[in-house]
Enzyme design. Sequence first.
Site, PDB file in Angstrom:
ATOM      1  N   ILE A 235      -3.225 -25.637 -22.772  1.00 52.53           N
ATOM      2  CA  ILE A 235      -3.948 -24.569 -22.105  1.00 52.53           C
ATOM      3  C   ILE A 235      -3.054 -23.346 -22.231  1.00 52.53           C
ATOM      4  O   ILE A 235      -1.874 -23.388 -21.868  1.00 52.53           O
ATOM      5  CB  ILE A 235      -4.300 -24.906 -20.642  1.00 52.53           C
ATOM      6  CG1 ILE A 235      -5.141 -23.789 -20.018  1.00 52.53           C
ATOM      7  CG2 ILE A 235      -3.071 -25.226 -19.824  1.00 52.53           C
ATOM      8  CD1 ILE A 235      -5.762 -24.166 -18.681  1.00 52.53           C
TER       9      ILE A 235
ATOM     10  N   VAL B 290      -2.839 -18.849 -22.343  1.00 52.40           N
ATOM     11  CA  VAL B 290      -3.419 -17.521 -22.130  1.00 52.40           C
ATOM     12  C   VAL B 290      -2.494 -16.505 -22.778  1.00 52.40           C
ATOM     13  O   VAL B 290      -1.269 -16.564 -22.603  1.00 52.40           O
ATOM     14  CB  VAL B 290      -3.590 -17.227 -20.625  1.00 52.40           C
ATOM     15  CG1 VAL B 290      -4.077 -15.801 -20.404  1.00 52.40           C
ATOM     16  CG2 VAL B 290      -4.553 -18.229 -19.988  1.00 52.40           C
TER      17      VAL B 290
ATOM     18  N   ASN C 182       8.868 -25.029 -17.051  1.00 53.98           N
ATOM     19  CA  ASN C 182       7.699 -24.152 -17.085  1.00 53.98           C
ATOM     20  C   ASN C 182       7.107 -24.032 -15.674  1.00 53.98           C
ATOM     21  O   ASN C 182       6.047 -24.580 -15.365  1.00 53.98           O
ATOM     22  CB  ASN C 182       6.668 -24.675 -18.082  1.00 53.98           C
ATOM     23  CG  ASN C 182       5.557 -23.691 -18.341  1.00 53.98           C
ATOM     24  OD1 ASN C 182       5.355 -22.746 -17.598  1.00 53.98           O
ATOM     25  ND2 ASN C 182       4.819 -23.928 -19.417  1.00 53.98           N
TER      26      ASN C 182
ATOM     27  N   GLU D  82       1.304 -33.362 -19.921  1.00 53.75           N
ATOM     28  CA  GLU D  82       2.760 -33.252 -19.901  1.00 53.75           C
ATOM     29  C   GLU D  82       3.117 -31.783 -20.023  1.00 53.75           C
ATOM     30  O   GLU D  82       2.416 -31.006 -20.669  1.00 53.75           O
ATOM     31  CB  GLU D  82       3.416 -34.071 -21.003  1.00 53.75           C
ATOM     32  CG  GLU D  82       3.278 -33.503 -22.378  1.00 53.75           C
ATOM     33  CD  GLU D  82       3.998 -34.328 -23.430  1.00 53.75           C
ATOM     34  OE1 GLU D  82       4.549 -33.708 -24.354  1.00 53.75           O
ATOM     35  OE2 GLU D  82       3.975 -35.557 -23.351  1.00 53.75           O
TER      36      GLU D  82
ATOM     37  N   TYR E 202      -0.795 -26.439 -12.096  1.00 53.90           N
ATOM     38  CA  TYR E 202      -1.224 -27.836 -12.075  1.00 53.90           C
ATOM     39  C   TYR E 202      -1.152 -28.409 -10.658  1.00 53.90           C
ATOM     40  O   TYR E 202      -2.074 -29.105 -10.220  1.00 53.90           O
ATOM     41  CB  TYR E 202      -0.387 -28.673 -13.039  1.00 53.90           C
ATOM     42  CG  TYR E 202      -0.457 -28.201 -14.474  1.00 53.90           C
ATOM     43  CD1 TYR E 202      -1.642 -27.720 -15.024  1.00 53.90           C
ATOM     44  CD2 TYR E 202       0.666 -28.213 -15.285  1.00 53.90           C
ATOM     45  CE1 TYR E 202      -1.713 -27.279 -16.328  1.00 53.90           C
ATOM     46  CE2 TYR E 202       0.611 -27.772 -16.603  1.00 53.90           C
ATOM     47  CZ  TYR E 202      -0.584 -27.306 -17.113  1.00 53.90           C
ATOM     48  OH  TYR E 202      -0.641 -26.869 -18.409  1.00 53.90           O
TER      49      TYR E 202
ATOM     50  N   ARG F  34      -2.030 -13.726 -15.303  1.00 58.81           N
ATOM     51  CA  ARG F  34      -2.170 -13.324 -13.898  1.00 58.81           C
ATOM     52  C   ARG F  34      -3.580 -12.819 -13.592  1.00 58.81           C
ATOM     53  O   ARG F  34      -3.786 -12.132 -12.603  1.00 58.81           O
ATOM     54  CB  ARG F  34      -1.137 -12.273 -13.491  1.00 58.81           C
ATOM     55  CG  ARG F  34       0.281 -12.684 -13.731  1.00 58.81           C
ATOM     56  CD  ARG F  34       0.760 -13.557 -12.617  1.00 58.81           C
ATOM     57  NE  ARG F  34       2.171 -13.896 -12.802  1.00 58.81           N
ATOM     58  CZ  ARG F  34       2.624 -15.133 -12.763  1.00 58.81           C
ATOM     59  NH1 ARG F  34       1.813 -16.130 -12.534  1.00 58.81           N
ATOM     60  NH2 ARG F  34       3.903 -15.377 -12.928  1.00 58.81           N
TER      61      ARG F  34
END
Length: 139
Positions: free
Chosen positions: A66, A68, A105, A100, A112, A74
């Site tokens: 995933i 961006v 990060n 994972e 998550y 933001r």
Amino acid sequence: MTLTEQQVEQLNEIEQLCFHGSWTKEMLLEEINNPLSEFAMAERGGRVVGFVLGRIVADEGELYQIGVHPDFRRGHIAAGLLDYFHLILRDKGAVCCFLEVRSKNAPAIALYERFGYEQISVRKGYYGDDDAVIYRVEL
């Protein structure tokens, strides 16, 4: 899903910026076009600004990527993509999802955990310079 060459290039740029080229453009396209894969992208003004990619096997989902574009972070794009991915998983019968993430990060981990993911395992040194943390969420 049929993607334009411009969309493919924009997706590849996001992959490079977010994941430092862990997947080549060819690998990304192969996975997007795999019938087992689930893929969605976010666009703003005709430009791809984010994407989510994963699979469902039996009754389990797995989130592969995933991302961006840094210029659009933001803005709740990742949260929208993750929410949509979970909806797809539930609609197709998945009861849980795994992922994972690099242990360093923090922004991804915060996202998550906000969605209810719980750490279930750690793969020490998986990335060479970092550990991989395995998360799971009940859908």
